[in-house]
Design a protein around this motif. Structure first.
Motif, PDB file in Angstrom:
ATOM      1  N   ALA A 149       0.816  -1.181  -0.120  1.00  0.00           N
ATOM      2  CA  ALA A 149       0.116  -0.006   0.061  1.00  0.00           C
ATOM      3  C   ALA A 149       0.856   1.068   0.093  1.00  0.00           C
ATOM      4  O   ALA A 149       0.666   2.129  -0.743  1.00  0.00           O
ATOM      5  N   VAL A 150       1.963   1.142   0.831  1.00  0.00           N
ATOM      6  CA  VAL A 150       2.696   2.256   0.907  1.00  0.00           C
ATOM      7  C   VAL A 150       3.626   2.671  -0.509  1.00  0.00           C
ATOM      8  O   VAL A 150       3.601   3.677  -1.004  1.00  0.00           O
ATOM      9  N   ALA A 151       4.048   1.557  -1.271  1.00  0.00           N
ATOM     10  CA  ALA A 151       4.458   1.674  -2.553  1.00  0.00           C
ATOM     11  C   ALA A 151       3.440   2.085  -3.364  1.00  0.00           C
ATOM     12  O   ALA A 151       4.065   3.010  -4.194  1.00  0.00           O
ATOM     13  N   VAL A 152       2.308   1.804  -3.313  1.00  0.00           N
ATOM     14  CA  VAL A 152       1.233   2.162  -4.312  1.00  0.00           C
ATOM     15  C   VAL A 152       0.958   3.987  -4.274  1.00  0.00           C
ATOM     16  O   VAL A 152       1.150   4.642  -4.979  1.00  0.00           O
ATOM     17  N   ALA A 153       1.243   4.007  -2.838  1.00  0.00           N
ATOM     18  CA  ALA A 153       0.888   5.712  -2.479  1.00  0.00           C
ATOM     19  C   ALA A 153       2.157   6.362  -3.054  1.00  0.00           C
ATOM     20  O   ALA A 153       2.057   7.652  -3.567  1.00  0.00           O
ATOM     21  N   LEU A 154       3.315   5.911  -2.811  1.00  0.00           N
ATOM     22  CA  LEU A 154       4.366   6.502  -3.291  1.00  0.00           C
ATOM     23  C   LEU A 154       4.632   6.745  -4.921  1.00  0.00           C
ATOM     24  O   LEU A 154       5.153   7.615  -5.512  1.00  0.00           O
ATOM     25  N   GLU A 155       3.833   5.839  -5.629  1.00  0.00           N
ATOM     26  CA  GLU A 155       3.839   6.029  -7.036  1.00  0.00           C
ATOM     27  C   GLU A 155       2.750   6.772  -7.669  1.00  0.00           C
ATOM     28  O   GLU A 155       2.762   7.243  -8.631  1.00  0.00           O
ATOM     29  N   ARG A 156       2.054   7.537  -6.649  1.00  0.00           N
ATOM     30  CA  ARG A 156       1.006   8.158  -7.086  1.00  0.00           C
ATOM     31  C   ARG A 156       1.420   9.515  -7.667  1.00  0.00           C
ATOM     32  O   ARG A 156       2.534  10.338  -6.973  1.00  0.00           O
ATOM     33  N   ARG A 172      13.993   4.226   2.008  1.00  0.00           N
ATOM     34  CA  ARG A 172      13.902   4.310   3.233  1.00  0.00           C
ATOM     35  C   ARG A 172      12.831   3.596   3.871  1.00  0.00           C
ATOM     36  O   ARG A 172      12.893   2.923   4.902  1.00  0.00           O
ATOM     37  N   VAL A 173      11.665   3.683   2.966  1.00  0.00           N
ATOM     38  CA  VAL A 173      10.585   2.886   3.622  1.00  0.00           C
ATOM     39  C   VAL A 173      10.894   1.434   3.470  1.00  0.00           C
ATOM     40  O   VAL A 173      10.498   0.489   4.240  1.00  0.00           O
ATOM     41  N   ASP A 174      11.763   0.875   2.612  1.00  0.00           N
ATOM     42  CA  ASP A 174      12.166  -0.447   2.580  1.00  0.00           C
ATOM     43  C   ASP A 174      12.929  -1.111   3.760  1.00  0.00           C
ATOM     44  O   ASP A 174      12.743  -2.301   4.059  1.00  0.00           O
ATOM     45  N   SER A 175      13.592  -0.283   4.703  1.00  0.00           N
ATOM     46  CA  SER A 175      14.036  -0.615   5.750  1.00  0.00           C
ATOM     47  C   SER A 175      13.420  -0.196   7.033  1.00  0.00           C
ATOM     48  O   SER A 175      13.995  -0.253   8.110  1.00  0.00           O
ATOM     49  N   LEU A 176      12.055   0.104   7.020  1.00  0.00           N
ATOM     50  CA  LEU A 176      11.569   0.493   8.081  1.00  0.00           C
ATOM     51  C   LEU A 176      11.071  -0.832   8.776  1.00  0.00           C
ATOM     52  O   LEU A 176      10.951  -1.801   8.145  1.00  0.00           O
ATOM     53  N   SER A 177      10.815  -0.537  10.179  1.00  0.00           N
ATOM     54  CA  SER A 177      10.185  -1.849  10.860  1.00  0.00           C
ATOM     55  C   SER A 177       8.650  -1.882  10.663  1.00  0.00           C
ATOM     56  O   SER A 177       7.990  -0.904  10.103  1.00  0.00           O
ATOM     57  N   ALA A 178       8.202  -3.060  11.116  1.00  0.00           N
ATOM     58  CA  ALA A 178       6.682  -3.490  11.089  1.00  0.00           C
ATOM     59  C   ALA A 178       5.887  -2.324  11.616  1.00  0.00           C
ATOM     60  O   ALA A 178       5.008  -2.042  10.824  1.00  0.00           O
ATOM     61  N   ASP A 179       6.248  -1.906  12.722  1.00  0.00           N
ATOM     62  CA  ASP A 179       5.597  -0.688  13.410  1.00  0.00           C
ATOM     63  C   ASP A 179       5.383   0.572  12.567  1.00  0.00           C
ATOM     64  O   ASP A 179       4.412   1.188  12.436  1.00  0.00           O
ATOM     65  N   GLU A 180       6.493   1.103  12.121  1.00  0.00           N
ATOM     66  CA  GLU A 180       6.590   2.059  11.304  1.00  0.00           C
ATOM     67  C   GLU A 180       5.913   1.831  10.148  1.00  0.00           C
ATOM     68  O   GLU A 180       5.148   3.099   9.468  1.00  0.00           O
ATOM     69  N   VAL A 181       5.847   0.641   9.575  1.00  0.00           N
ATOM     70  CA  VAL A 181       4.931   0.649   7.985  1.00  0.00           C
ATOM     71  C   VAL A 181       3.549   0.735   8.313  1.00  0.00           C
ATOM     72  O   VAL A 181       2.861   1.176   7.703  1.00  0.00           O
TER      73      VAL A 181
END
Lengths: 314, 135
Positions: free
Chosen positions: B51-58, B78-87
């Motif tokens: 979902a985050v990846a899709v949002a960043l593609e907008r 940066r998003v790829d290296s975030l923890s589960a909580d942060e995602v």
């Protein structure tokens, strides 16, 4: 002015909760195209509320509607806090699990609530009949709606059939963060169920070792989401918990036919084969799980060790 | 004070004893099963990352990021290296994104949270009210 570290630490939390709080108050706009104009679940029973004793009566109403025979008096001991004259939401969830049902908290929207009513599911709601700064908490059960009149029909307090306008309801429900609980018979899914959230609600039941109910709930969920690996793993785990190892094996093998690289399934299959004392098959499955690596590798290593230990003892 | 300390050590001893007892009594077999919840967490994390990846593609989000001089690819890394909580926090904030690009404030809020969580906020000039560490 504040520095970026501090901002990161607390502003994120404050901002996120702030945003959520503000924007989770949607205007009660209802998509009426997919709904019939009237619905009323007349078969849902009524338990008049004792003095100020909010919680037990509403919970008894939805539990009975889901096929559990229980009285508010029996529930009061489990969910009622005399000092608060009310029950906490988490206690309602826990009590629902104790009665072998899946408590599912609905998405906080009136549309969703109406769709569940239309599907024949009574919905327990939390209302704040006071103000945000002086709350008066109240649980009621929504059993019907009338779209032309823009009214909901509730079992509420001592009233078996209270009618409340959409606007008034939205106010009191919104002040309670639109909290709504759905309890269906285990053979029924909420029509608006979110796949992952609903399965998590079943998994909680499984964690409480309610394996019979969990197995049935997972079976129901699989009818709608046949490709969901967690639902099938959960069904296998519930069978395992019940000591039905042959059935558990069958479920894990079905899952592996769909997802051959799912380490968790190989590991749990190995555990099941261990119980069936099929040592070689068990070792093979566990080895497979270990070779796949990933999150379940540590469990797989333990499983391997356990199989070897137990085989030696034989 | 002494009494309190004694009480605390009694409580600690009791807790330790109950932990030991539990680990002895728990069937060893159960411990190696992979729970359904573990798989669900993994499933949820995967969905949220998507979902985050899709949002960043907008297009509107990318445009807004570039406006502030932030490279979208840098954010994704940066998003790829975030923890589960942060995602999870980030995925929650996506729900606040307006459906179309007609609400600049909604997009701004999302970008603020995005940069806050990915820790890029302290490195950029996007929001002038935030002090910068690396200066």
């Amino acid at each position: 002015m504040f520095n970026a570290d501090a901002a990161r630490r607390w502003l994120g939390g404050v901002l996120l909760s702030g945003i959520t709080a503000c924007t989770s108050l949607p205007v009660p706009r209802v998509d009426e195209s997919s709904l019939s104009s009237h619905a009323e679940l007349t078969a849902v029973g009524f338990f008049p509320q004792e003095d100020h004793q909010c919680g037990p009566a509403a919970l008894a109403t939805v539990l009975n509607a889901s096929g559990v025979t229980v009285t508010p008096e029996e529930l009061a001991a489990q969910v009622y806090l005399p000092a608060r004259q009310c029950s906490l939401q988490v206690e309602l969830l826990a009590a629902t699990r104790r009665h072998a049902r899946v408590p599912y908290v609905l998405e906080p929207q009136l549309d969703i609530l109406l769709r569940e009513i239309a599907a024949g599911h009574a919905v327990l709601v939390l209302q704040n009949l006071g103000f945000s700064w002086l709350p008066v908490w109240h649980y009621a059960v929504v059993v019907g709606f009338d779209l032309p009149q823009r009214e909901l029909i509730l079992r509420s307090g001592r009233e078996p059939r209270a009618t409340v306008g959409f606007g008034e309801f939205e106010r009191s429900w919104g002040l309670a963060r639109h909290w709504a609980l759905l309890v269906t018979p285990l053979e029924h899914l909420p029509v608006t169920a979110d796949e992952t959230r609903y399965l998590s609600a079943i998994a909680e039941l499984e964690t409480q070792r309610q394996f019979v109910a969990a197995a049935l709930a997972y079976t129901t969920a699989l009818a709608r989401w046949p490709g969901n690996p967690a639902a099938r793993l959960g069904l296998g785990n519930s069978r395992y918990g019940l000591g039905q190892f042959a059935q558990a094996e069958e479920v894990y093998r079905e899952l592996l036919a769909q997802q051959p690289t799912l380490g968790a399934a190989w590991n749990n299959l190995a555990m099941t084969l261990l119980e069936l004392q099929r040592w070689d098959d068990a070792l093979e499955a566990a080895q497979h799980a270990a070779d796949l690596g990933g999150a379940s590798e540590p469990a797989a290593r333990d499983t391997l060790a356990e199989i070897r230990k137990r085989r030696e003892k034989m | 004070m002494n009494l309190l300390r004694k009480r605390i050590s009694t409580v600690v001893a009791l807790m330790l004893a109950s932990f030991l007892f539990a680990s002895v009594v728990m069937p060893a077999a159960q411990a190696q099963m992979v729970g359904t919840d573990a798989l669900l967490h993994a499933q949820q994390l995967q969905q949220e990352r998507a979902a985050v990846a899709v949002a960043l593609e907008r297009a509107d989000v990318r445009a807004a990021l570039l406006d502030y001089g932030v490279e979208p690819a840098q954010v994704q890394a940066r998003v790829d290296s975030l923890s589960a909580d942060e995602v999870h926090s980030l995925a929650q904030s996506i729900q606040q994104l307006p459906a179309a690009g007609d609400d600049p404030f909604g997009i701004l809020l999302f970008i603020f949270v995005l940069l806050l969580i990915t820790d890029i906020l302290g490195l950029t000039n996007v929001f002038p009210f935030v002090n910068h560490r690396h200066r």
